[in-house]
Design an enzyme around this catalytic site. Structure first.
Site, PDB file in Angstrom:
ATOM      1  N   GLU A  25      35.217  37.085  11.103  1.00 48.75           N
ATOM      2  CA  GLU A  25      35.597  35.835  12.174  1.00 48.75           C
ATOM      3  C   GLU A  25      35.456  35.749  13.456  1.00 48.75           C
ATOM      4  OE1 GLU A  25      39.549  34.669  13.228  1.00 48.75           O
ATOM      5  OE2 GLU A  25      40.584  35.980  11.472  1.00 48.75           O
ATOM      6  N   LYS A 160      50.387  36.405   8.535  1.00 52.21           N
ATOM      7  CA  LYS A 160      50.940  36.945   9.823  1.00 52.21           C
ATOM      8  C   LYS A 160      52.697  36.780   9.435  1.00 52.21           C
ATOM      9  CE  LYS A 160      47.868  35.277  11.518  1.00 52.21           C
ATOM     10  NZ  LYS A 160      46.816  34.473  12.194  1.00 52.21           N
TER      11      LYS A 160
HETATM   12  N1  PSU Z   1      44.717  36.943  12.080  1.00 52.80           N
HETATM   13  C1  PSU Z   1      44.410  38.033  12.977  1.00 52.80           C
HETATM   14  N2  PSU Z   1      44.448  37.235  14.376  1.00 52.80           N
HETATM   15  C2  PSU Z   1      44.140  35.982  14.634  1.00 52.80           C
HETATM   16  C3  PSU Z   1      43.868  35.141  13.351  1.00 52.80           C
HETATM   17  C4  PSU Z   1      44.406  35.715  12.178  1.00 52.80           C
HETATM   18  O1  PSU Z   1      44.899  39.190  12.789  1.00 52.80           O
HETATM   19  O2  PSU Z   1      43.933  35.663  15.809  1.00 52.80           O
HETATM   20  C5  PSU Z   1      43.363  33.793  13.700  1.00 52.80           C
HETATM   21  C6  PSU Z   1      42.561  33.341  12.413  1.00 52.80           C
HETATM   22  O3  PSU Z   1      41.449  32.903  12.996  1.00 52.80           O
HETATM   23  C7  PSU Z   1      43.328  32.234  11.831  1.00 52.80           C
HETATM   24  C8  PSU Z   1      44.215  31.535  12.950  1.00 52.80           C
HETATM   25  O4  PSU Z   1      42.393  31.378  10.998  1.00 52.80           O
HETATM   26  O5  PSU Z   1      44.618  32.765  13.536  1.00 52.80           O
HETATM   27  C9  PSU Z   1      44.921  30.582  12.344  1.00 52.80           C
HETATM   28  O6  PSU Z   1      45.445  29.815  13.450  1.00 52.80           O
HETATM   29  P1  PSU Z   1      46.182  28.433  12.902  1.00 52.80           P
HETATM   30  O7  PSU Z   1      47.568  29.062  12.823  1.00 52.80           O
HETATM   31  O8  PSU Z   1      46.247  27.643  14.485  1.00 52.80           O
HETATM   32  O9  PSU Z   1      45.703  27.645  11.797  1.00 52.80           O
END
Ligand code: PSU
Ligand code: MN
Length: 306
Positions: A25, A160
């Site tokens: 990604e 996370k």
């Molecule tokens: N994992 C990481 N760093 C990130 C993300 C995931 O180690 O920056 C990103 C991914 O792109 C994931 C997004 O899909 O954070 C999720 O964001 P939200 O909680 O706004 O859906």
């Protein structure tokens, strides 16, 4: 969708000849890490995947095109621009494409693009999930809905720890998404190897996971799979310290009134500051570890299909 896809020739060749491909990604590059670590990490991910014998495909939207397999220059540009690039989830996709903008794809958007290109495996850091306090904020990542419907296997270090891991697992269970612990019975907590939440599915080899993905397809079950791969022991952070850092970051965020798509990037950055950079080091290492496993699974999958 194919009309908007732009695959680099190496990926076209790989997919045509059934060579293993692993998607990556781009939100993690633009929003997840600072420059230049973001670019170094993205390139090292590709190197690790190649070393196993797979082809990496970093995905982003450039000038409205869904690019599968960014060049080194494109990765560098994305890394330099950072948060100026639009963080793009499923809901943002048509807007970014129609307006011919650049978009850094989250897990959900990357899954969509990978799937339409014919890529089955995708390595990242951690998936998005149910945020703490979601019972009042309703903040639940679009990643979870995507996992419910799009057939891509996502290799991650769990969700996370800034999230509500228990609710995230409940959500995935409701949606029928298999969450497979890799050599573990517990859902990993990203920066640390283990959360208190038990998993019911466990695999101890890449081959076992590849065969589960294949059988799931043969059964005609729609949706993705999550492979939960704990951070390597030597990089795992102290749980108590980490939880304190996260609590502090969440509290600050609430005071500042940060909401919506800003939440995840803010928390990652804030936790990094509180831990004096330690969390970023851990984040980088767990991503590498996921790339390695993803490549091993992709390779086994191709073997099983022969
Ligand atoms: N994992 C990481 N760093 C990130 C993300 C995931 O180690 O920056 C990103 C991914 O792109 C994931 C997004 O899909 O954070 C999720 O964001 P939200 O909680 O706004 O859906
Ligand atoms: Mn959200």
């Amino acid at each position: 969708m194919n009309k908007y896809l732009k695959l680099n020739p190496e990926i076209v060749d790989a997919l045509k000849n059934n060579k293993p491909v692993v998607a990556l990604e781009s939100t993690i590059i633009s929003h997840g890490m600072p420059y230049p670590e973001n670019v170094q990490t993205a390139l090292e991910c590709e190197r690790i995947i190649r070393e196993v014998g797979c082809i990496p495909a970093t995905i982003a939207i450039l000038n409205g095109e869904l690019v599968v397999g960014l060049s080194v220059e494109e990765i560098d540009e994305l890394g330099r621009k950072g948060a100026k690039v639009i963080k793009t989830s499923r809901r943002d996709l048509p807007y970014i494409v129609a307006q011919k903008k650049d978009g850094a794809t989250t897990v959900s958007a990357t899954m969509i693009i990978a799937h339409s290109a014919g890529i089955k495996f995708f390595a990242t850091g951690g998936i998005g999930g149910v945020h703490r306090g979601a019972e009042s904020s309703f903040d639940i990542s679009a990643d979870l809905e995507e996992l419910a419907k799009t057939d891509v296997c996502v290799i991650c270090a769990g969700a996370k720890a800034i999230l509500d891991l228990e609710k995230t697992l409940e959500y995935l269970e409701t949606k029928g998404v298999p969450v497979i612990g890799y050599q573990t019975n517990y859902f990993p907590a990203f920066y640390t190897r283990k959360s208190p939440y038990e998993l019911t599915l466990r695999a101890d080899s890449p081959k076992e996971i590849a065969s589960l993905v294949k059988v799931k397809e043969e059964l005609g079950l729609q949706g993705g799979t999550v492979v939960a791969n704990p951070i390597p022991n030597q990089y795992s952070m102290n749980e108590k310290l980490m939880n304190e850092a996260i609590d502090k970051a969440v509290e600050e965020m609430e005071k500042l009134g940060i909401k919506g798509k800003e939440t995840t990037p803010y928390l990652l950055q804030s936790v990094k500051e509180i831990t004096q950079g330690q969390s970023l080091k851990a984040n980088i290492q767990l991503v590498y570890n996921n790339c390695l496993l993803a490549a091993q699974i992709a390779k086994e999958y191709v073997e099983l299909k022969k």
